[in-house]
Design a protein around this motif. Structure first.
Motif, mmCIF file in Angstrom:
data_model
loop_
_atom_site.group_PDB
_atom_site.id
_atom_site.type_symbol
_atom_site.label_atom_id
_atom_site.label_comp_id
_atom_site.label_asym_id
_atom_site.label_seq_id
_atom_site.Cartn_x
_atom_site.Cartn_y
_atom_site.Cartn_z
ATOM 1 N N GLN A 198 29.702 -122.497 -12.072
ATOM 2 C CA GLN A 198 29.437 -123.884 -11.798
ATOM 3 C C GLN A 198 30.464 -124.533 -11.100
ATOM 4 O O GLN A 198 31.507 -123.989 -10.381
ATOM 5 N N ALA A 199 29.899 -125.975 -10.491
ATOM 6 C CA ALA A 199 30.540 -126.531 -9.568
ATOM 7 C C ALA A 199 31.840 -127.395 -10.326
ATOM 8 O O ALA A 199 31.870 -127.405 -11.489
ATOM 9 N N CYS B 129 33.895 -130.769 -10.424
ATOM 10 C CA CYS B 129 33.602 -132.254 -10.103
ATOM 11 C C CYS B 129 34.644 -133.233 -10.399
ATOM 12 O O CYS B 129 35.134 -133.122 -11.554
ATOM 13 N N PRO C 214 31.605 -126.819 -4.603
ATOM 14 C CA PRO C 214 30.714 -125.644 -5.066
ATOM 15 C C PRO C 214 31.518 -124.499 -5.749
ATOM 16 O O PRO C 214 32.728 -124.307 -5.505
ATOM 17 N N ARG C 215 30.821 -123.646 -6.691
ATOM 18 C CA ARG C 215 31.447 -122.578 -7.364
ATOM 19 C C ARG C 215 31.872 -121.634 -6.235
ATOM 20 O O ARG C 215 31.406 -121.172 -5.089
ATOM 21 N N ALA D 88 34.448 -121.999 -4.116
ATOM 22 C CA ALA D 88 34.683 -122.505 -2.862
ATOM 23 C C ALA D 88 35.833 -123.654 -3.054
ATOM 24 O O ALA D 88 36.682 -123.670 -3.922
ATOM 25 N N SER E 74 33.130 -119.065 -10.914
ATOM 26 C CA SER E 74 32.130 -118.480 -10.128
ATOM 27 C C SER E 74 30.608 -118.844 -10.834
ATOM 28 O O SER E 74 29.805 -118.723 -10.291
ATOM 29 N N ASN F 92 38.016 -124.053 -6.201
ATOM 30 C CA ASN F 92 37.295 -123.907 -7.565
ATOM 31 C C ASN F 92 37.215 -122.531 -7.693
ATOM 32 O O ASN F 92 36.554 -121.794 -6.819
ATOM 33 N N CYS G 91 32.606 -132.951 -5.441
ATOM 34 C CA CYS G 91 32.228 -131.888 -6.148
ATOM 35 C C CYS G 91 32.706 -130.543 -5.337
ATOM 36 O O CYS G 91 32.356 -130.773 -4.312
ATOM 37 N N THR H 256 37.428 -127.262 -1.153
ATOM 38 C CA THR H 256 37.074 -128.372 -0.331
ATOM 39 C C THR H 256 38.278 -129.000 0.074
ATOM 40 O O THR H 256 39.439 -129.076 -0.650
#
Length: 193
Positions: A90-91, A93, A119-120, A122, A88, A85, A117, A124
């Motif tokens: 919002q997440a 999803c 995270p901003r 980040a 910076s 993501n 989701c 995953t």
């Protein structure tokens, strides 16, 4: 003299009416311009962020593709999906999705992408396990898979579809209504992983 006073009152009423009409037009125009500006700002930062998430896939392992045992295969794949993501504020999803692994246009395995989701700002990692059971291969496709597996040149196409839970779904590739599609080609390094 009464006629003259009436004429003056009518002119004053017309001038007042025109001032009110001009004021009303200004207020309506300002409101519309403000609404359009707010819409463009929201659309720019929230609704049109389709290139702000990066998706990549790694083939961790596979099994069940030994076509030398017959014209049916029961493959299982272990895939690692990376979602970065770059937003910076919002997440990012997804309401889940599906994965299809195919060889020369024939679906060999399929599975589900879980709801997630990121995270901003980040990254995953998701483990996705598509599999197939007794998938039949034509004679030509069977021969080709055996040959390419022995030469370690077999390649599968992986399609990842991520579903949109609403207008806040962000995807790297083109979005079709409520779905994004990502395509990857993966080399099969062994004949049976």
């Amino acid at each position: 003299m009464t006629d003259r006073n009436d004429a003056v009152l009518i002119d004053a009423d017309d001038a007042s009416w025109e001032e009110n009409l001009t004021t009303a037009r200004f207020i309506v125009g300002s409101t519309i311009m403000t609404a359009m500006t707010v819409f463009l700002i929201v659309y720019t930062f929230m609704g049109h962020t389709s290139k702000l998430a990066e998706v990549s896939v790694e083939l961790a392992a596979f099994d069940g593709l030994d076509a030398t045992l017959g014209r049916t295969v029961s493959p299982a794949f272990n895939l690692t999906v990376h979602v970065k993501n770059t937003l910076s504020w919002q997440a990012w999803c997804s309401n889940g999705g599906e994965v299809v692994v195919s060889y020369s246009g024939v679906a060999l395995a399929w599975g589900d992408v879980p709801v997630f989701c990121v995270p901003r700002s980040a990254t995953t990692e998701l483990t996705v396990l598509p599999w197939g059971w007794e998938v039949g291969l034509s004679e030509d496709l069977h021969r080709r898979l055996v040959s390419e597996s022995q030469m370690h040149t077999a390649e599968v196409l992986l399609e990842v579809r991520m579903f949109d839970p609403g207008s806040w779904m962000l995807c790297e590739t083109e979005t079709h209504h409520s779905m994004s599609l990502h395509r990857f080609k993966l080399m099969l390094r062994d004949s049976d992983g």
